[in-house]
Design a protein around this motif. Structure first.
Motif, PDB file in Angstrom:
ATOM      1  N   PRO A  61       0.714  -0.963  -0.134  1.00 21.90           N
ATOM      2  CA  PRO A  61      -0.056  -0.037  -0.060  1.00 21.90           C
ATOM      3  C   PRO A  61       0.996   1.247  -0.094  1.00 21.90           C
ATOM      4  O   PRO A  61       1.983   1.337   0.615  1.00 21.90           O
ATOM      5  CB  PRO A  61      -0.709  -0.058   1.228  1.00 21.90           C
ATOM      6  CG  PRO A  61      -0.033  -0.971   2.227  1.00 21.90           C
ATOM      7  CD  PRO A  61       0.616  -1.943   1.141  1.00 21.90           C
ATOM      8  N   ALA A  62       0.509   2.307  -0.580  1.00 22.17           N
ATOM      9  CA  ALA A  62       1.091   3.564  -0.706  1.00 22.17           C
ATOM     10  C   ALA A  62       1.117   3.998   0.595  1.00 22.17           C
ATOM     11  O   ALA A  62       0.196   4.162   1.518  1.00 22.17           O
ATOM     12  CB  ALA A  62       0.449   4.420  -1.877  1.00 22.17           C
ATOM     13  N   PRO A  63       2.145   4.650   1.152  1.00 23.59           N
ATOM     14  CA  PRO A  63       2.038   5.212   2.612  1.00 23.59           C
ATOM     15  C   PRO A  63       1.197   6.542   2.449  1.00 23.59           C
ATOM     16  O   PRO A  63       1.162   7.163   1.518  1.00 23.59           O
ATOM     17  CB  PRO A  63       3.708   5.790   2.765  1.00 23.59           C
ATOM     18  CG  PRO A  63       4.293   5.887   1.224  1.00 23.59           C
ATOM     19  CD  PRO A  63       3.522   4.850   0.315  1.00 23.59           C
ATOM     20  N   LEU A  64       0.857   6.831   3.805  1.00 19.70           N
ATOM     21  CA  LEU A  64      -0.023   8.000   3.930  1.00 19.70           C
ATOM     22  C   LEU A  64       0.728   9.250   3.935  1.00 19.70           C
ATOM     23  O   LEU A  64       1.975   9.236   4.452  1.00 19.70           O
ATOM     24  CB  LEU A  64      -0.890   7.890   5.223  1.00 19.70           C
ATOM     25  CG  LEU A  64      -2.159   6.592   5.427  1.00 19.70           C
ATOM     26  CD1 LEU A  64      -2.457   6.804   6.730  1.00 19.70           C
ATOM     27  CD2 LEU A  64      -2.891   7.079   4.308  1.00 19.70           C
ATOM     28  N   PRO A  65       0.259  10.266   3.488  1.00 22.80           N
ATOM     29  CA  PRO A  65       1.110  11.581   3.767  1.00 22.80           C
ATOM     30  C   PRO A  65       1.264  11.817   5.143  1.00 22.80           C
ATOM     31  O   PRO A  65       0.477  11.918   5.799  1.00 22.80           O
ATOM     32  CB  PRO A  65       0.210  12.385   2.651  1.00 22.80           C
ATOM     33  CG  PRO A  65      -0.926  11.957   2.404  1.00 22.80           C
ATOM     34  CD  PRO A  65      -0.797  10.551   2.846  1.00 22.80           C
ATOM     35  N   VAL A  66       2.383  12.331   5.406  1.00 20.90           N
ATOM     36  CA  VAL A  66       2.768  12.642   6.806  1.00 20.90           C
ATOM     37  C   VAL A  66       2.210  13.930   7.346  1.00 20.90           C
ATOM     38  O   VAL A  66       1.569  14.235   8.333  1.00 20.90           O
ATOM     39  CB  VAL A  66       4.104  12.540   7.137  1.00 20.90           C
ATOM     40  CG1 VAL A  66       4.415  12.856   8.404  1.00 20.90           C
ATOM     41  CG2 VAL A  66       4.862  11.294   6.636  1.00 20.90           C
ATOM     42  N   SER A  67       2.156  14.764   6.157  1.00 19.14           N
ATOM     43  CA  SER A  67       1.721  16.267   6.659  1.00 19.14           C
ATOM     44  C   SER A  67       0.054  16.439   6.841  1.00 19.14           C
ATOM     45  O   SER A  67      -0.346  17.532   7.524  1.00 19.14           O
ATOM     46  CB  SER A  67       2.075  17.259   5.500  1.00 19.14           C
ATOM     47  OG  SER A  67       1.296  16.771   4.354  1.00 19.14           O
TER      48      SER A  67
END
Length: 145
Positions: A61-67
């Motif tokens: 899975p694509a990583p969630l955006p941290v910001s």
């Protein structure tokens, strides 16, 4: 120009000397056409030839955006809590209704057995000579005589 609703023009059909039809291609063929021959059925008892198995690529899975912080779905939590409380209330209502019906039935059974016991064991009036009678002795004297 053809649209999806118009049939494509029919391919010309060529026939071999034995009468087998061949559909001619618009471009010249790189090799002569071959008559289709189905594969032979496997003989029972012989092992089958191994086949190539294509496994799917592992899914990462694509990583969630941290910001971007995750939102708290408070309306969904409130709705789920309300549904849970309502379902719990309905379940508690059914439980109490069942308990009331059971205690009513037990109470009626106990009352009926009590009445039967009293009818069986009571003296039931003076003529029977049952338990609990009163002994009365009467003596009459007349002094005027």
């Amino acid at each position: 120009m053809t649209t999806p609703f118009q049939p494509a023009p029919a391919a010309p059909v060529a026939y071999s000397p034995d009468g087998t039809p061949y559909y001619a291609a618009p471009a010249p063929l790189a090799h002569p056409p071959v008559i289709y021959q189905p594969a032979a059925l496997p003989v029972p008892g012989q092992p089958l030839a191994p086949t190539v198995v294509y496994l799917p690529a592992p899914h990462t899975p694509a990583p969630l955006p941290v910001s971007v912080p995750a939102r708290d779905p408070w309306p969904a939590r409130l709705l789920a809590g309300g549904i849970g409380v309502g379902a719990g209330g309905i379940g508690l209502g059914f439980l109490l209704q069942t308990l009331a019906a059971a205690t009513t039935g037990l109470g009626l059974l106990a009352a009926a057995l009590g009445v039967l016991y009293l009818l069986k064991n009571s003296g039931g009036g003076g003529g029977r000579g049952g338990h609990g009678g009163v002994n009365v002795s009467v003596s009459v004297s007349n002094r005027n005589r």
